[in-house]
Scaffold this motif. Sequence first.
Motif, PDB file in Angstrom:
ATOM      1  N   LEU A 568       0.855  -1.036   0.104  1.00  0.00           N
ATOM      2  CA  LEU A 568      -0.063  -0.073   0.063  1.00  0.00           C
ATOM      3  C   LEU A 568       0.892   1.213  -0.082  1.00  0.00           C
ATOM      4  N   ASN A 569       1.765   1.191   0.761  1.00  0.00           N
ATOM      5  CA  ASN A 569       2.797   2.625   0.817  1.00  0.00           C
ATOM      6  C   ASN A 569       3.845   2.570  -0.122  1.00  0.00           C
ATOM      7  N   GLY A 570       4.232   1.487  -0.578  1.00  0.00           N
ATOM      8  CA  GLY A 570       5.464   1.670  -1.508  1.00  0.00           C
ATOM      9  C   GLY A 570       5.195   1.177  -2.608  1.00  0.00           C
ATOM     10  N   ALA A 571       4.236   0.395  -3.160  1.00  0.00           N
ATOM     11  CA  ALA A 571       3.888  -0.139  -4.525  1.00  0.00           C
ATOM     12  C   ALA A 571       2.708   0.184  -5.248  1.00  0.00           C
ATOM     13  N   LEU A 572       1.573   0.558  -4.627  1.00  0.00           N
ATOM     14  CA  LEU A 572       0.410   1.024  -4.931  1.00  0.00           C
ATOM     15  C   LEU A 572       0.647   2.520  -5.666  1.00  0.00           C
ATOM     16  N   ASP A 573      -0.053   2.615  -6.987  1.00  0.00           N
ATOM     17  CA  ASP A 573       0.075   3.843  -7.431  1.00  0.00           C
ATOM     18  C   ASP A 573      -0.571   4.816  -6.766  1.00  0.00           C
ATOM     19  N   GLY A 574       0.132   5.856  -6.389  1.00  0.00           N
ATOM     20  CA  GLY A 574      -0.513   7.051  -5.407  1.00  0.00           C
ATOM     21  C   GLY A 574      -0.394   6.705  -3.923  1.00  0.00           C
ATOM     22  N   GLY A 575      -0.093   5.499  -3.630  1.00  0.00           N
ATOM     23  CA  GLY A 575      -0.018   5.347  -2.160  1.00  0.00           C
ATOM     24  C   GLY A 575      -1.410   5.392  -1.325  1.00  0.00           C
ATOM     25  N   ARG A 576      -1.198   5.371   0.206  1.00  0.00           N
ATOM     26  CA  ARG A 576      -2.164   5.556   0.856  1.00  0.00           C
ATOM     27  C   ARG A 576      -3.016   6.903   0.760  1.00  0.00           C
ATOM     28  N   VAL A 577      -4.464   6.668   0.808  1.00  0.00           N
ATOM     29  CA  VAL A 577      -4.943   7.963   0.811  1.00  0.00           C
ATOM     30  C   VAL A 577      -5.537   8.456   2.079  1.00  0.00           C
ATOM     31  N   ARG A 578      -5.646   9.509   2.452  1.00  0.00           N
ATOM     32  CA  ARG A 578      -6.168   9.902   3.805  1.00  0.00           C
ATOM     33  C   ARG A 578      -7.270  10.948   3.406  1.00  0.00           C
ATOM     34  N   PRO A 579      -8.542  10.501   4.285  1.00  0.00           N
ATOM     35  CA  PRO A 579      -9.727  11.386   4.029  1.00  0.00           C
ATOM     36  C   PRO A 579      -9.656  12.919   4.033  1.00  0.00           C
ATOM     37  N   LYS A 580     -10.184  13.594   3.465  1.00  0.00           N
ATOM     38  CA  LYS A 580     -10.201  15.023   3.329  1.00  0.00           C
ATOM     39  C   LYS A 580     -10.609  15.630   4.702  1.00  0.00           C
ATOM     40  N   GLU A 581     -11.340  15.114   5.486  1.00  0.00           N
ATOM     41  CA  GLU A 581     -11.605  15.694   6.943  1.00  0.00           C
ATOM     42  C   GLU A 581     -10.948  14.976   8.013  1.00  0.00           C
ATOM     43  N   TRP A 582      -9.808  14.434   7.362  1.00  0.00           N
ATOM     44  CA  TRP A 582      -8.920  13.795   8.517  1.00  0.00           C
ATOM     45  C   TRP A 582      -8.391  14.806   9.471  1.00  0.00           C
ATOM     46  N   ALA A 583      -8.502  14.240  10.855  1.00  0.00           N
ATOM     47  CA  ALA A 583      -8.027  15.472  12.129  1.00  0.00           C
ATOM     48  C   ALA A 583      -6.530  15.162  12.351  1.00  0.00           C
ATOM     49  N   ASP A 584      -5.729  16.333  12.089  1.00  0.00           N
ATOM     50  CA  ASP A 584      -4.430  16.270  12.677  1.00  0.00           C
ATOM     51  C   ASP A 584      -4.539  16.570  14.231  1.00  0.00           C
ATOM     52  N   VAL A 585      -4.638  15.331  14.896  1.00  0.00           N
ATOM     53  CA  VAL A 585      -4.599  15.332  16.289  1.00  0.00           C
ATOM     54  C   VAL A 585      -3.242  15.927  16.735  1.00  0.00           C
ATOM     55  N   VAL A 586      -2.168  15.580  16.344  1.00  0.00           N
ATOM     56  CA  VAL A 586      -0.863  16.119  16.994  1.00  0.00           C
ATOM     57  C   VAL A 586      -0.730  17.732  16.775  1.00  0.00           C
ATOM     58  N   ARG A 587      -1.252  18.000  15.601  1.00  0.00           N
ATOM     59  CA  ARG A 587      -1.256  19.695  15.341  1.00  0.00           C
ATOM     60  C   ARG A 587      -2.155  20.336  16.479  1.00  0.00           C
ATOM     61  N   LEU A 588      -3.160  19.660  16.337  1.00  0.00           N
ATOM     62  CA  LEU A 588      -4.432  20.295  17.241  1.00  0.00           C
ATOM     63  C   LEU A 588      -3.892  20.221  18.826  1.00  0.00           C
ATOM     64  N   ALA A 589      -3.102  19.298  19.448  1.00  0.00           N
ATOM     65  CA  ALA A 589      -3.002  18.958  20.493  1.00  0.00           C
ATOM     66  C   ALA A 589      -1.640  19.919  20.727  1.00  0.00           C
ATOM     67  N   GLY A 590      -0.836  20.075  19.715  1.00  0.00           N
ATOM     68  CA  GLY A 590       0.297  21.396  20.076  1.00  0.00           C
ATOM     69  C   GLY A 590      -0.169  22.568  20.182  1.00  0.00           C
ATOM     70  N   GLU A 591      -1.368  22.822  19.901  1.00  0.00           N
ATOM     71  CA  GLU A 591      -1.966  24.040  20.176  1.00  0.00           C
ATOM     72  C   GLU A 591      -2.689  24.292  21.498  1.00  0.00           C
ATOM     73  N   VAL A 592      -2.657  23.265  22.397  1.00  0.00           N
ATOM     74  CA  VAL A 592      -3.173  23.237  23.409  1.00  0.00           C
ATOM     75  C   VAL A 592      -2.314  23.995  24.566  1.00  0.00           C
ATOM     76  N   ASP A 593      -2.757  24.938  25.264  1.00  0.00           N
ATOM     77  CA  ASP A 593      -1.868  25.866  26.193  1.00  0.00           C
ATOM     78  C   ASP A 593      -1.074  24.742  26.907  1.00  0.00           C
ATOM     79  N   LEU A 594       0.228  24.964  26.986  1.00  0.00           N
ATOM     80  CA  LEU A 594       1.004  24.212  27.644  1.00  0.00           C
ATOM     81  C   LEU A 594       1.021  24.430  29.290  1.00  0.00           C
ATOM     82  N   GLU A 595       0.592  25.683  29.563  1.00  0.00           N
ATOM     83  CA  GLU A 595       0.639  26.146  31.105  1.00  0.00           C
ATOM     84  C   GLU A 595      -0.735  25.636  31.763  1.00  0.00           C
ATOM     85  N   SER A 596      -1.549  25.135  30.940  1.00  0.00           N
ATOM     86  CA  SER A 596      -2.924  24.686  31.512  1.00  0.00           C
ATOM     87  C   SER A 596      -2.803  23.299  31.437  1.00  0.00           C
TER      88      SER A 596
END
Length: 597
Positions: A568-596
């Motif tokens: 899937l990741n290395g041989a399929l033409d185009g590779g793996r597909v992620r949904p358009k509305e995929w949630a970037d949890v790591v990015r969102l978590a990085g925006e959480v106030d560290l002090e709190s």
Amino acid sequence: MASSQQRFSSYPQAREGPQTTSTYAEESIPPLRGWPLVLAANAVTRLPFLAGVTWTNARFGGIKDIPGLEQYDYRFHVGYQYSTDDSELSRLAVTSELFPPQPEDLVGRFYSTSDYHELYKTGKLTPLQVAKALIPLISREHAGKYVSAWTDTHAEAVLAAAKASTERYRQGKPLGLLDGVPVGVKEDTDVAGYTSYYGQRPEPSDPAFVPATKSLWPVAQLQAAGAVVVGTLAMHELGSDVTGCNPRRGSPKNWYNTSYYTGGSSSGAGSALSAGLVPIAIGTDAGGSIRIPSSFCGMYGLKPTLHRTHAMKSSICVIGPLAATTADLTIAYRLMTAPNPDDAIQSSFAPSIPPSPSAKKTIGICRGWNDRASSAVSKSTQQAIDYFVGKLGYSVVDINIPYLQEGQWAHGAWALAEALDHLRSRLRGRSSYSINHCNEILMTVSGCTAATDMIKYSQMRALLMEHLAFLFKKYPGLLIVTPTVPEAGWKIHPGDEAYGFSDANLTMRMMMYIWLANSTGCPAVTVPVGYAESEQGEGKLPIGLMAMGEWGAEEQLLSWAAEAEGYLNGALDGGRVRPKEWADVVRLAGEVDLESS
């Protein structure tokens, strides 16, 4: 891989079954929607003769006259006892060295357990930040964007678990790779403090639904490893169909294309994983309920050997993991299968053994069966099989499996009989219960199954198990490979959410490949191998490929799934597909106030 027969007692006799060709006669039950569905439900529940006619039309009595079936012993249960060997326990390790993160530039990359663990260890992120980022997305209190996948979220308990994990990382003492990683659990599997609703919408005072006092063993093992259960996941009511449509509670969204169902009955698990909210979900599978949503939602799903994670009150249903990566599928499986000292059946299993690098690799194909898939599914799955043969050294053997359609009829009737018994058991003496119109029909029709029919179903199970034992003996390490489902998706029909719908023809078609593993107790795994164009809505539809192995061969299946992930990741033409509305949890978590935090 050597056969596992010597490690099992009660192993089926290796006996080749009849050489049959199933004709796949079309079912004779028309689809029902809207007011025709409501009228049909009222008629079937009030007129016993009509329920009997429907049972007959579903062909649930279609195997009683099969010649030679009386030669097989009754198999009401798979009934294995497995020898243990502590020397093999080291093979089931869960460490960061065994499961490194995927390359960051990988196309269609989903976050994994290893990603979270690395971020927590380096202090770039904390489990508390992740929990605080997730709660607004999944809780009904916040009307979260992804709430359709979830039944309940106990924010205070989630935050408390995340705080404890954060403190362990601060002290440099995490419990392991899974510490602080968010996971979800299907709502028919007990989680301490949560109520298992089985997809129903009961009255608040209904005594049949009370919070669990402790988590079921497989869930408790993930929690003991530090995983943060962020909530319980929605499901098809009673787990009685494979769409995920739930008119009373709302249907989870398939984020690859919201005009198609997620598949069921672990529908919330498929939705949450496809959205990127969690890397691991726990589901159940009595008729494809782990593998079908995994396939429709582009994820990985493992149906273990019967009772491998927990000895359920079922002869077909198992608890198993769904995951965004094969590494996470393996991590979850290995933790969930720790021996339970209070479960005499589950604790008697020997650890599943990974295949030797020198083991012969054999794929079994039942041509007439596989060829019944749609052209899009056939094309994608055949390309993946060609990769296994051309690049990974697999050989293909043609196999025959007898009575494929008749066996599916037997499994369908058996599954509904168990569903009816489970429902009645939860009533606690009450004579009435509230379920949707589709289930009113199914449960009433299920009540027509006689004990003599169950005996014939058990003999069909024995026939199939003995035939599979014959194949596994003839081809050691054999993996029986099919599409997971014959269609790339199941279209949502306008108005389905009002009353639900019943389409027995399409249900039986969608279960065409998955039922055999449930009926015989064998393990099976599904992997995404491609994408099809959709006929409605926006977004491509994932296509799944499934392998079924010998009893106890989970680690072999996981190794095969990892090879498929490489495709899937290395041989399929185009590779793996992620949904358009995929949630970037790591990015969102990085925006959480560290002090709190």
